[in-house]
Scaffold this motif. Structure first.
Motif, PDB file in Angstrom:
ATOM      1  N   ALA A 155      -9.433  -2.589   1.557  1.00 19.97           N
ATOM      2  CA  ALA A 155      -9.574  -1.733   2.744  1.00 19.97           C
ATOM      3  C   ALA A 155      -8.212  -1.241   3.222  1.00 19.97           C
ATOM      4  O   ALA A 155      -8.068  -0.073   3.618  1.00 19.97           O
ATOM      5  CB  ALA A 155     -10.288  -2.504   3.848  1.00 19.97           C
ATOM      6  N   ILE A 156      -7.208  -2.109   3.199  1.00 16.82           N
ATOM      7  CA  ILE A 156      -5.862  -1.712   3.635  1.00 16.82           C
ATOM      8  C   ILE A 156      -5.354  -0.559   2.782  1.00 16.82           C
ATOM      9  O   ILE A 156      -4.854   0.451   3.297  1.00 16.82           O
ATOM     10  CB  ILE A 156      -4.895  -2.902   3.558  1.00 16.82           C
ATOM     11  CG1 ILE A 156      -5.224  -3.916   4.666  1.00 16.82           C
ATOM     12  CG2 ILE A 156      -3.448  -2.437   3.693  1.00 16.82           C
ATOM     13  CD1 ILE A 156      -4.424  -5.197   4.569  1.00 16.82           C
ATOM     14  N   ARG A 157      -5.457  -0.698   1.482  1.00 16.31           N
ATOM     15  CA  ARG A 157      -4.946   0.351   0.577  1.00 16.31           C
ATOM     16  C   ARG A 157      -5.730   1.654   0.742  1.00 16.31           C
ATOM     17  O   ARG A 157      -5.147   2.742   0.723  1.00 16.31           O
ATOM     18  CB  ARG A 157      -5.018  -0.141  -0.865  1.00 16.31           C
ATOM     19  CG  ARG A 157      -4.094  -1.326  -1.143  1.00 16.31           C
ATOM     20  CD  ARG A 157      -4.053  -1.675  -2.622  1.00 16.31           C
ATOM     21  NE  ARG A 157      -3.127  -2.777  -2.862  1.00 16.31           N
ATOM     22  CZ  ARG A 157      -3.488  -4.022  -3.141  1.00 16.31           C
ATOM     23  NH1 ARG A 157      -4.788  -4.324  -3.234  1.00 16.31           N
ATOM     24  NH2 ARG A 157      -2.593  -4.974  -3.344  1.00 16.31           N
ATOM     25  N   GLU A 158      -7.041   1.539   0.931  1.00 18.35           N
ATOM     26  CA  GLU A 158      -7.876   2.732   1.052  1.00 18.35           C
ATOM     27  C   GLU A 158      -7.598   3.476   2.350  1.00 18.35           C
ATOM     28  O   GLU A 158      -7.506   4.713   2.370  1.00 18.35           O
ATOM     29  CB  GLU A 158      -9.347   2.322   0.979  1.00 18.35           C
ATOM     30  CG  GLU A 158     -10.314   3.495   1.043  1.00 18.35           C
ATOM     31  CD  GLU A 158     -11.761   3.066   0.886  1.00 18.35           C
ATOM     32  OE1 GLU A 158     -12.652   3.824   1.323  1.00 18.35           O
ATOM     33  OE2 GLU A 158     -12.000   1.967   0.337  1.00 18.35           O
ATOM     34  N   VAL A 159      -7.454   2.739   3.450  1.00 18.34           N
ATOM     35  CA  VAL A 159      -7.248   3.379   4.755  1.00 18.34           C
ATOM     36  C   VAL A 159      -5.839   3.940   4.869  1.00 18.34           C
ATOM     37  O   VAL A 159      -5.642   5.083   5.323  1.00 18.34           O
ATOM     38  CB  VAL A 159      -7.525   2.380   5.896  1.00 18.34           C
ATOM     39  CG1 VAL A 159      -7.117   2.980   7.244  1.00 18.34           C
ATOM     40  CG2 VAL A 159      -8.992   1.996   5.917  1.00 18.34           C
TER      41      VAL A 159
ATOM     42  N   ALA B 228       0.849  -1.185   0.000  1.00 17.00           N
ATOM     43  CA  ALA B 228       0.000   0.000   0.000  1.00 17.00           C
ATOM     44  C   ALA B 228       0.886   1.237   0.000  1.00 17.00           C
ATOM     45  O   ALA B 228       2.072   1.173   0.323  1.00 17.00           O
ATOM     46  CB  ALA B 228      -0.925   0.000   1.212  1.00 17.00           C
ATOM     47  N   ARG B 229       0.290   2.375  -0.351  1.00 14.44           N
ATOM     48  CA  ARG B 229       1.042   3.631  -0.407  1.00 14.44           C
ATOM     49  C   ARG B 229       0.432   4.624   0.571  1.00 14.44           C
ATOM     50  O   ARG B 229      -0.778   4.853   0.574  1.00 14.44           O
ATOM     51  CB  ARG B 229       1.027   4.194  -1.830  1.00 14.44           C
ATOM     52  CG  ARG B 229       2.066   5.284  -2.063  1.00 14.44           C
ATOM     53  CD  ARG B 229       2.155   5.628  -3.545  1.00 14.44           C
ATOM     54  NE  ARG B 229       2.680   4.526  -4.320  1.00 14.44           N
ATOM     55  CZ  ARG B 229       3.963   4.231  -4.465  1.00 14.44           C
ATOM     56  NH1 ARG B 229       4.877   4.972  -3.844  1.00 14.44           N
ATOM     57  NH2 ARG B 229       4.340   3.211  -5.203  1.00 14.44           N
ATOM     58  N   ALA B 230       1.279   5.200   1.421  1.00 18.65           N
ATOM     59  CA  ALA B 230       0.831   6.172   2.419  1.00 18.65           C
ATOM     60  C   ALA B 230       0.519   7.515   1.756  1.00 18.65           C
ATOM     61  O   ALA B 230       0.805   7.724   0.572  1.00 18.65           O
ATOM     62  CB  ALA B 230       1.893   6.348   3.497  1.00 18.65           C
ATOM     63  N   SER B 231      -0.045   8.424   2.548  1.00 18.83           N
ATOM     64  CA  SER B 231      -0.465   9.716   1.993  1.00 18.83           C
ATOM     65  C   SER B 231       0.710  10.551   1.509  1.00 18.83           C
ATOM     66  O   SER B 231       0.546  11.408   0.637  1.00 18.83           O
ATOM     67  CB  SER B 231      -1.255  10.503   3.044  1.00 18.83           C
ATOM     68  OG  SER B 231      -0.444  10.772   4.186  1.00 18.83           O
ATOM     69  N   ASP B 232       1.921  10.316   2.069  1.00 19.43           N
ATOM     70  CA  ASP B 232       3.095  11.064   1.634  1.00 19.43           C
ATOM     71  C   ASP B 232       3.865  10.344   0.527  1.00 19.43           C
ATOM     72  O   ASP B 232       4.987  10.720   0.191  1.00 19.43           O
ATOM     73  CB  ASP B 232       4.017  11.354   2.817  1.00 19.43           C
ATOM     74  CG  ASP B 232       4.315  10.104   3.638  1.00 19.43           C
ATOM     75  OD1 ASP B 232       3.944   8.996   3.178  1.00 19.43           O
ATOM     76  OD2 ASP B 232       4.891  10.222   4.720  1.00 19.43           O
ATOM     77  N   GLY B 233       3.262   9.313  -0.036  1.00 19.49           N
ATOM     78  CA  GLY B 233       3.856   8.635  -1.185  1.00 19.49           C
ATOM     79  C   GLY B 233       4.733   7.446  -0.868  1.00 19.49           C
ATOM     80  O   GLY B 233       5.127   6.701  -1.764  1.00 19.49           O
TER      81      GLY B 233
ATOM     82  N   GLU C  24      -5.141   2.674  15.545  1.00 18.50           N
ATOM     83  CA  GLU C  24      -6.244   3.410  14.912  1.00 18.50           C
ATOM     84  C   GLU C  24      -6.470   2.927  13.488  1.00 18.50           C
ATOM     85  O   GLU C  24      -7.621   2.732  13.055  1.00 18.50           O
ATOM     86  CB  GLU C  24      -5.929   4.902  14.918  1.00 18.50           C
ATOM     87  CG  GLU C  24      -6.985   5.763  14.233  1.00 18.50           C
ATOM     88  CD  GLU C  24      -6.629   7.232  14.212  1.00 18.50           C
ATOM     89  OE1 GLU C  24      -6.908   7.905  13.197  1.00 18.50           O
ATOM     90  OE2 GLU C  24      -6.058   7.713  15.221  1.00 18.50           O
ATOM     91  N   ILE C  25      -5.394   2.708  12.757  1.00 18.20           N
ATOM     92  CA  ILE C  25      -5.501   2.242  11.375  1.00 18.20           C
ATOM     93  C   ILE C  25      -6.121   0.843  11.331  1.00 18.20           C
ATOM     94  O   ILE C  25      -6.984   0.558  10.481  1.00 18.20           O
ATOM     95  CB  ILE C  25      -4.118   2.257  10.696  1.00 18.20           C
ATOM     96  CG1 ILE C  25      -3.632   3.700  10.553  1.00 18.20           C
ATOM     97  CG2 ILE C  25      -4.165   1.573   9.336  1.00 18.20           C
ATOM     98  CD1 ILE C  25      -2.198   3.829  10.102  1.00 18.20           C
ATOM     99  N   ALA C  26      -5.696  -0.039  12.234  1.00 17.65           N
ATOM    100  CA  ALA C  26      -6.262  -1.391  12.283  1.00 17.65           C
ATOM    101  C   ALA C  26      -7.765  -1.333  12.541  1.00 17.65           C
ATOM    102  O   ALA C  26      -8.539  -2.101  11.949  1.00 17.65           O
ATOM    103  CB  ALA C  26      -5.563  -2.208  13.357  1.00 17.65           C
ATOM    104  N   GLN C  27      -8.197  -0.426  13.419  1.00 19.59           N
ATOM    105  CA  GLN C  27      -9.618  -0.280  13.703  1.00 19.59           C
ATOM    106  C   GLN C  27     -10.379   0.227  12.484  1.00 19.59           C
ATOM    107  O   GLN C  27     -11.488  -0.250  12.185  1.00 19.59           O
ATOM    108  CB  GLN C  27      -9.804   0.681  14.886  1.00 19.59           C
ATOM    109  CG  GLN C  27     -11.253   0.933  15.277  1.00 19.59           C
ATOM    110  CD  GLN C  27     -11.986  -0.305  15.749  1.00 19.59           C
ATOM    111  OE1 GLN C  27     -11.363  -1.230  16.265  1.00 19.59           O
ATOM    112  NE2 GLN C  27     -13.293  -0.345  15.548  1.00 19.59           N
ATOM    113  N   LYS C  28      -9.783   1.183  11.761  1.00 16.12           N
ATOM    114  CA  LYS C  28     -10.423   1.707  10.557  1.00 16.12           C
ATOM    115  C   LYS C  28     -10.549   0.611   9.485  1.00 16.12           C
ATOM    116  O   LYS C  28     -11.566   0.529   8.784  1.00 16.12           O
ATOM    117  CB  LYS C  28      -9.609   2.881   9.997  1.00 16.12           C
ATOM    118  CG  LYS C  28      -9.591   4.118  10.881  1.00 16.12           C
ATOM    119  CD  LYS C  28     -10.937   4.791  10.924  1.00 16.12           C
ATOM    120  CE  LYS C  28     -10.858   6.090  11.712  1.00 16.12           C
ATOM    121  NZ  LYS C  28     -12.183   6.757  11.808  1.00 16.12           N
ATOM    122  N   ILE C  29      -9.527  -0.210   9.359  1.00 11.50           N
ATOM    123  CA  ILE C  29      -9.577  -1.317   8.394  1.00 11.50           C
ATOM    124  C   ILE C  29     -10.678  -2.300   8.782  1.00 11.50           C
ATOM    125  O   ILE C  29     -11.436  -2.781   7.928  1.00 11.50           O
ATOM    126  CB  ILE C  29      -8.215  -2.022   8.306  1.00 11.50           C
ATOM    127  CG1 ILE C  29      -7.178  -1.088   7.682  1.00 11.50           C
ATOM    128  CG2 ILE C  29      -8.314  -3.316   7.503  1.00 11.50           C
ATOM    129  CD1 ILE C  29      -5.768  -1.627   7.702  1.00 11.50           C
TER     130      ILE C  29
END
Length: 267
Positions: A129-133, A83-88, A149-154
Motif C-alpha cells: 500500500a505504501i508503494r502504491e499510494v 518507495a518511489r514518488a511520482s517524480d522519480g 492525506e497520504i497516511a489516510q490513503k494508505i
C-alpha cells in the motif's frame, strides 16, 4: 495424610488437562488432533477436552511498526519501507499501523494463517500500500505538504485488503520520511520560498483592502459634503439659528415686513 497429598498432587496434574484460563483481550482457539474446532473460548476459566490444544489469539489493539530505528519495531535492523514518488525520487518511510482481530474471525485466521498472521498478511499489505499510494504523489507532497492525506490513503488501502480476512485497521501514522540530504535541503528551500511568497501575497491583499476602504470612506465624506452644501440655504440656516435660540432666556422675536424676525436680547 498421604492420601490427601496424593489427591492434591493429582489435582494439580490432572486439572490443566481439563481446564484452561483465557486472559482478557484474547480468544482461545481449540484444535484436536490437528483439526480446528468452530467453538472458541472466551476470557475466564474454561473446560476443555484433555486431548485438545488451546491457542490464544489476541483481539486487543496491536501495532505493526516498520522503522529504520534499531529495535523500534518487531524486526531487527532497518525495517523501513522504500518507495518511489511520482517524480522519480526515492524515499524511505517509517510507519506504524494499529489494528485488531475481530473476535468472531480469530478461529478462521488461526486456521488459515496461524498465529503469525501479521507477518503473512499485515506487513506485506502495508508495504504494498505504501508503494502504491506514494507513487501518486510528488516527493515534496510526501515529505511535507500532504503527509496526513497520504497516511489516510494508505490506511484505506490496507483496510480494504485485510478487513475481509477479519482484521480491522484502526489508524495509520507516518513516523518519519527520509530523503537524501541534498534532496531534503532542496525541498526545505522550496518550501521556505513558497511560504515567503504566500506571506507577501497576504500582505499585498491586506493593503489593497485597506486602500479600498479608505477610497470608500473618502467617497462617502465627499458625497456627504456635497449633500450638506446643497441643503444649506439661507432660509434653512436661519431656521437652524432660531431653533438654537428657543431655549435661551431673554430672547424675543420681533416680526418684520419681510417676514424674517429680528432678535433682541432683553437685558
Amino acid at each position: 495424610m498421604p492420601v490427601v497429598l496424593i489427591a492434591v498432587v493429582s489435582l494439580f496434574v490432572v486439572a490443566p488437562l481439563f481446564l484452561v484460563i483465557i486472559d482478557t483481550g484474547k480468544i482461545g482457539v481449540i484444535s484436536t488432533f490437528g483439526k480446528v474446532s468452530v467453538r472458541v473460548l472466551y476470557s475466564g476459566l474454561n473446560i476443555k477436552s484433555p486431548f485438545s490444544q488451546v491457542t490464544k489469539i489476541s483481539v486487543r489493539t496491536e501495532e505493526s511498526t516498520m522503522s529504520s530505528v534499531e529495535n523500534e519495531g518487531r524486526m531487527q535492523g532497518d525495517d523501513s519501507v522504500e518507495a518511489r514518488a511520482s517524480d522519480g525520487a526515492q524515499v524511505k518511510v517509517d510507519i506504524t499501523v494499529l489494528f485488531h482481530v475481530k473476535p468472531d474471525a480469530a478461529m478462521t485466521i488461526f486456521k488459515e494463517l496461524g498465529v503469525d498472521y501479521e507477518a503473512k498478511i499485515i506487513r506485506p499489505v502495508i508495504r504494498s500500500a505504501i508503494r502504491e499510494v506514494i507513487a501518486k504523489y510528488t516527493v515534496t507532497e510526501v515529505f511535507s505538504t500532504k503527509r496526513d492525506e497520504i497516511a489516510q490513503k494508505i490506511k484505506e488501502q490496507v483496510a480494504s485488503d485485510v478487513e475481509p480476512r477479519g482484521v480491522v485497521v484502526e489508524d495509520t501514522s507516518f513516523r518519519d520520511v527520509k530523503l537524501c540530504e541534498a534532496l531534503a535541503a532542496s525541498i526545505e528551500q522550496k518550501l521556505t520560498a513558497q511560504q515567503e511568497s504566500e506571506k507577501y501575497e497576504f500582505i499585498l491583499a491586506r493593503e489593497k483592502k485597506e486602500a479600498d476602504r479608505k477610497v470608500i470612506e473618502a467617497k462617502g465624506q465627499r458625497d456627504a459634503q456635497i449633500l450638506i452644501s446643497q441643503s444649506l440655504t439661507p432660509k434653512y440656516l436661519s431656521y437652524l439659528y432660531i431653533i438654537s435660540l428657543k431655549d435661551r432666556q431673554g430672547t424675543i422675536y420681533v416680526p418684520t415686513e419681510g417676514g424674517m424676525p429680528l432678535f433682541k436680547q432683553v437685558q
